[in-house]
Design a protein around this motif. Structure first.
Motif, PDB file in Angstrom:
ATOM      1  N   VAL A  78      55.327  25.396  34.835  1.00 25.39           N
ATOM      2  CA  VAL A  78      55.995  25.126  33.402  1.00 25.39           C
ATOM      3  C   VAL A  78      54.365  26.292  33.075  1.00 25.39           C
ATOM      4  CG1 VAL A  78      55.117  23.224  33.451  1.00 25.39           C
ATOM      5  CG2 VAL A  78      56.935  24.354  31.925  1.00 25.39           C
ATOM      6  N   GLN A  79      53.389  26.109  32.823  1.00 27.17           N
ATOM      7  CA  GLN A  79      51.715  26.186  32.020  1.00 27.17           C
ATOM      8  C   GLN A  79      52.316  27.370  32.365  1.00 27.17           C
ATOM      9  OE1 GLN A  79      49.019  23.981  33.607  1.00 27.17           O
ATOM     10  NE2 GLN A  79      49.959  22.124  32.903  1.00 27.17           N
ATOM     11  N   LEU A  80      52.765  28.061  33.402  1.00 27.68           N
ATOM     12  CA  LEU A  80      53.278  29.671  33.005  1.00 27.68           C
ATOM     13  C   LEU A  80      53.919  30.789  32.528  1.00 27.68           C
ATOM     14  CD1 LEU A  80      52.665  30.811  37.085  1.00 27.68           C
ATOM     15  CD2 LEU A  80      50.148  30.345  35.114  1.00 27.68           C
ATOM     16  N   ASN A  81      54.468  29.706  31.452  1.00 30.24           N
ATOM     17  CA  ASN A  81      55.576  30.656  30.598  1.00 30.24           C
ATOM     18  C   ASN A  81      55.784  30.835  30.786  1.00 30.24           C
ATOM     19  OD1 ASN A  81      54.562  28.067  28.358  1.00 30.24           O
ATOM     20  ND2 ASN A  81      53.355  29.724  28.429  1.00 30.24           N
ATOM     21  N   GLY A  82      56.952  30.957  32.158  1.00 21.60           N
ATOM     22  CA  GLY A  82      57.405  31.625  32.936  1.00 21.60           C
ATOM     23  C   GLY A  82      57.154  33.445  33.525  1.00 21.60           C
ATOM     24  N   GLU A  83      56.010  33.302  32.773  1.00 23.51           N
ATOM     25  CA  GLU A  83      55.317  35.196  33.423  1.00 23.51           C
ATOM     26  C   GLU A  83      55.238  35.313  34.562  1.00 23.51           C
ATOM     27  OE1 GLU A  83      51.289  37.254  32.776  1.00 23.51           O
ATOM     28  OE2 GLU A  83      51.832  36.156  30.751  1.00 23.51           O
ATOM     29  N   GLY A  84      55.922  35.655  35.448  1.00 25.27           N
ATOM     30  CA  GLY A  84      56.134  35.909  36.802  1.00 25.27           C
ATOM     31  C   GLY A  84      57.144  35.976  37.852  1.00 25.27           C
ATOM     32  N   PHE A  85      57.946  35.844  36.005  1.00 27.49           N
ATOM     33  CA  PHE A  85      59.090  34.991  36.842  1.00 27.49           C
ATOM     34  C   PHE A  85      60.484  35.799  36.462  1.00 27.49           C
ATOM     35  CE2 PHE A  85      56.178  31.087  37.331  1.00 27.49           C
ATOM     36  CZ  PHE A  85      57.165  30.341  38.568  1.00 27.49           C
ATOM     37  N   GLU A  86      61.779  35.963  37.116  1.00 24.82           N
ATOM     38  CA  GLU A  86      62.673  36.904  36.541  1.00 24.82           C
ATOM     39  C   GLU A  86      63.954  35.988  37.412  1.00 24.82           C
ATOM     40  OE1 GLU A  86      65.242  40.610  37.126  1.00 24.82           O
ATOM     41  OE2 GLU A  86      63.334  40.157  38.177  1.00 24.82           O
ATOM     42  N   VAL A  87      64.475  35.278  35.995  1.00 27.48           N
ATOM     43  CA  VAL A  87      65.870  34.592  36.458  1.00 27.48           C
ATOM     44  C   VAL A  87      66.972  35.817  36.837  1.00 27.48           C
ATOM     45  CG1 VAL A  87      67.170  32.806  35.735  1.00 27.48           C
ATOM     46  CG2 VAL A  87      64.839  32.274  35.846  1.00 27.48           C
ATOM     47  N   LEU A  88      67.496  35.504  37.545  1.00 30.28           N
ATOM     48  CA  LEU A  88      68.316  36.673  37.873  1.00 30.28           C
ATOM     49  C   LEU A  88      69.785  35.771  37.752  1.00 30.28           C
ATOM     50  CD1 LEU A  88      66.829  37.349  41.567  1.00 30.28           C
ATOM     51  CD2 LEU A  88      67.122  38.449  39.971  1.00 30.28           C
ATOM     52  N   VAL A  89      69.722  34.115  37.506  1.00 32.56           N
ATOM     53  CA  VAL A  89      71.365  33.838  37.099  1.00 32.56           C
ATOM     54  C   VAL A  89      71.645  33.190  35.356  1.00 32.56           C
ATOM     55  CG1 VAL A  89      72.404  33.246  39.517  1.00 32.56           C
ATOM     56  CG2 VAL A  89      70.740  31.885  38.624  1.00 32.56           C
ATOM     57  N   ARG A  97      74.576  28.502  48.653  1.00 33.13           N
ATOM     58  CA  ARG A  97      73.641  28.125  50.321  1.00 33.13           C
ATOM     59  C   ARG A  97      72.538  30.023  49.630  1.00 33.13           C
ATOM     60  NH1 ARG A  97      72.888  24.990  52.510  1.00 33.13           N
ATOM     61  NH2 ARG A  97      74.982  24.177  53.231  1.00 33.13           N
ATOM     62  N   GLY A  98      72.061  30.605  49.785  1.00 32.14           N
ATOM     63  CA  GLY A  98      71.400  31.263  50.115  1.00 32.14           C
ATOM     64  C   GLY A  98      71.684  32.539  49.077  1.00 32.14           C
ATOM     65  N   GLN A  99      72.285  31.973  47.717  1.00 30.53           N
ATOM     66  CA  GLN A  99      71.840  32.823  46.603  1.00 30.53           C
ATOM     67  C   GLN A  99      70.801  33.337  45.842  1.00 30.53           C
ATOM     68  OE1 GLN A  99      74.797  32.539  44.058  1.00 30.53           O
ATOM     69  NE2 GLN A  99      74.015  33.569  42.655  1.00 30.53           N
ATOM     70  N   ALA A 100      70.269  34.563  45.588  1.00 30.14           N
ATOM     71  CA  ALA A 100      69.260  34.921  45.056  1.00 30.14           C
ATOM     72  C   ALA A 100      69.111  34.054  43.136  1.00 30.14           C
ATOM     73  CB  ALA A 100      68.895  36.006  44.941  1.00 30.14           C
ATOM     74  N   ILE A 101      67.971  32.774  42.652  1.00 31.45           N
ATOM     75  CA  ILE A 101      68.684  32.395  42.092  1.00 31.45           C
ATOM     76  C   ILE A 101      66.938  32.745  41.269  1.00 31.45           C
ATOM     77  CG2 ILE A 101      67.705  30.049  40.546  1.00 31.45           C
ATOM     78  CD1 ILE A 101      70.711  31.137  42.560  1.00 31.45           C
ATOM     79  N   VAL A 102      65.872  33.470  41.274  1.00 34.82           N
ATOM     80  CA  VAL A 102      64.508  33.593  40.488  1.00 34.82           C
ATOM     81  C   VAL A 102      63.990  34.369  41.304  1.00 34.82           C
ATOM     82  CG1 VAL A 102      62.768  32.845  39.568  1.00 34.82           C
ATOM     83  CG2 VAL A 102      64.502  31.534  39.499  1.00 34.82           C
ATOM     84  N   CYS A 103      63.463  35.345  41.084  1.00 34.71           N
ATOM     85  CA  CYS A 103      62.320  36.022  42.119  1.00 34.71           C
ATOM     86  C   CYS A 103      61.129  35.651  40.843  1.00 34.71           C
ATOM     87  CB  CYS A 103      62.312  37.645  41.390  1.00 34.71           C
ATOM     88  SG  CYS A 103      64.233  38.616  42.522  1.00 34.71           S
ATOM     89  N   TRP A 104      60.500  35.856  42.078  1.00 34.96           N
ATOM     90  CA  TRP A 104      58.543  35.100  41.484  1.00 34.96           C
ATOM     91  C   TRP A 104      57.536  35.882  42.641  1.00 34.96           C
ATOM     92  CZ3 TRP A 104      55.957  30.565  43.527  1.00 34.96           C
ATOM     93  CH2 TRP A 104      56.971  29.733  44.997  1.00 34.96           C
ATOM     94  N   ASP A 105      56.378  35.771  42.722  1.00 30.48           N
ATOM     95  CA  ASP A 105      55.401  36.293  43.432  1.00 30.48           C
ATOM     96  C   ASP A 105      54.400  35.336  43.797  1.00 30.48           C
ATOM     97  OD1 ASP A 105      53.291  37.235  45.075  1.00 30.48           O
ATOM     98  OD2 ASP A 105      53.259  38.970  43.551  1.00 30.48           O
ATOM     99  N   PRO A 106      54.404  34.646  44.620  1.00 31.28           N
ATOM    100  CA  PRO A 106      53.741  33.219  45.177  1.00 31.28           C
ATOM    101  C   PRO A 106      52.194  33.473  45.375  1.00 31.28           C
ATOM    102  CG  PRO A 106      55.898  33.058  46.552  1.00 31.28           C
ATOM    103  CD  PRO A 106      55.596  34.167  45.554  1.00 31.28           C
ATOM    104  N   ALA A 107      52.552  34.753  45.741  1.00 31.63           N
ATOM    105  CA  ALA A 107      50.416  35.116  44.982  1.00 31.63           C
ATOM    106  C   ALA A 107      49.693  35.391  43.909  1.00 31.63           C
ATOM    107  CB  ALA A 107      50.019  36.003  45.823  1.00 31.63           C
ATOM    108  N   ALA A 108      50.747  35.400  43.084  1.00 34.14           N
ATOM    109  CA  ALA A 108      50.320  35.530  41.512  1.00 34.14           C
ATOM    110  C   ALA A 108      50.325  34.503  40.671  1.00 34.14           C
ATOM    111  CB  ALA A 108      51.409  36.468  41.111  1.00 34.14           C
ATOM    112  N   VAL A 109      51.372  33.642  40.911  1.00 32.35           N
ATOM    113  CA  VAL A 109      50.945  31.727  40.705  1.00 32.35           C
ATOM    114  C   VAL A 109      49.529  31.742  41.535  1.00 32.35           C
ATOM    115  CG1 VAL A 109      51.731  29.709  41.056  1.00 32.35           C
ATOM    116  CG2 VAL A 109      53.191  31.613  40.948  1.00 32.35           C
ATOM    117  N   GLU A 110      49.415  31.711  42.743  1.00 34.19           N
ATOM    118  CA  GLU A 110      47.799  31.178  43.190  1.00 34.19           C
ATOM    119  C   GLU A 110      46.931  32.335  42.757  1.00 34.19           C
ATOM    120  OE1 GLU A 110      47.078  29.875  47.719  1.00 34.19           O
ATOM    121  OE2 GLU A 110      47.128  31.981  47.872  1.00 34.19           O
ATOM    122  N   GLN A 111      46.756  33.124  41.814  1.00 35.58           N
ATOM    123  CA  GLN A 111      46.275  33.579  41.321  1.00 35.58           C
ATOM    124  C   GLN A 111      45.843  33.705  39.972  1.00 35.58           C
ATOM    125  OE1 GLN A 111      47.145  37.710  42.015  1.00 35.58           O
ATOM    126  NE2 GLN A 111      46.251  37.986  44.031  1.00 35.58           N
ATOM    127  N   ALA A 112      46.124  32.285  39.695  1.00 33.00           N
ATOM    128  CA  ALA A 112      46.818  32.204  38.152  1.00 33.00           C
ATOM    129  C   ALA A 112      46.822  30.661  38.102  1.00 33.00           C
ATOM    130  CB  ALA A 112      48.034  31.827  37.141  1.00 33.00           C
TER     131      ALA A 112
END
Length: 149
Positions: A78-89, A97-112
């Motif tokens: 939550v502290q990333l303020n949405g940076e690096g996340f793209e809400v699709l719905v 079930r299985g529908q894409a909800i949010v695009c994100w990059d776990p590696a970028a989260v870790e780097q942050a």
């Protein structure tokens, strides 16, 4: 009964291993957690239902039986303020079930400086209402994590 599936591909680690006492202590409910692969991907809905809560870092889907399943993309994200996340719905959407909800990059989260571990929680459930709960092993997005009876 509700089958709850993994929103991400990765390694199941169980809630007790989540680096956050709210999740590791099952304070919001029982469930499990997945340490995602470190590549950009879409987090998908773990159940069929309605999106009743939607944030870049977390979402809740309530199924036809009234079961709310929380997917949290990383810890303290939550502290990333949405940076690096793209809400699709949108909140209020009916999803499958299985529908894409949010695009994100776990590696970028870790780097942050945040953990990319994803708790998947059965809200307002009791531990004994879940069966077949995975606590370890590799999963792909859409693989069964537990059954909510």
């Amino acid at each position: 009964m509700t089958t709850v599936t993994s929103p991400v591909t990765g390694r199941v680690i169980g809630l007790a291993a989540v680096p956050d006492p709210v999740f590791s202590g099952a304070m919001v409910g029982p469930g499990t957690a997945v340490d995602p692969v470190r590549e950009p991907s879409a987090a998908v809905s773990p159940v069929d239902g309605v999106l009743v809560s939607l944030h870049p870092h977390a979402f809740v889907v309530v199924d036809a039986e009234g079961h709310g399943v929380l997917t949290h993309l990383g810890i303290d994200t939550v502290q990333l303020n949405g940076e690096g996340f793209e809400v699709l719905v949108h909140k209020g959407d009916t999803v499958t079930r299985g529908q894409a909800i949010v695009c994100w990059d776990p590696a970028a989260v870790e780097q942050a400086g945040r953990s990319p571990v994803c708790p998947v929680v059965a809200l307002e459930a009791t531990a004994d209402s879940l069966s077949g709960l995975l606590e370890d092993g590799e999963v792909t997005a859409g693989a069964q994590l537990f059954i909510w009876r």
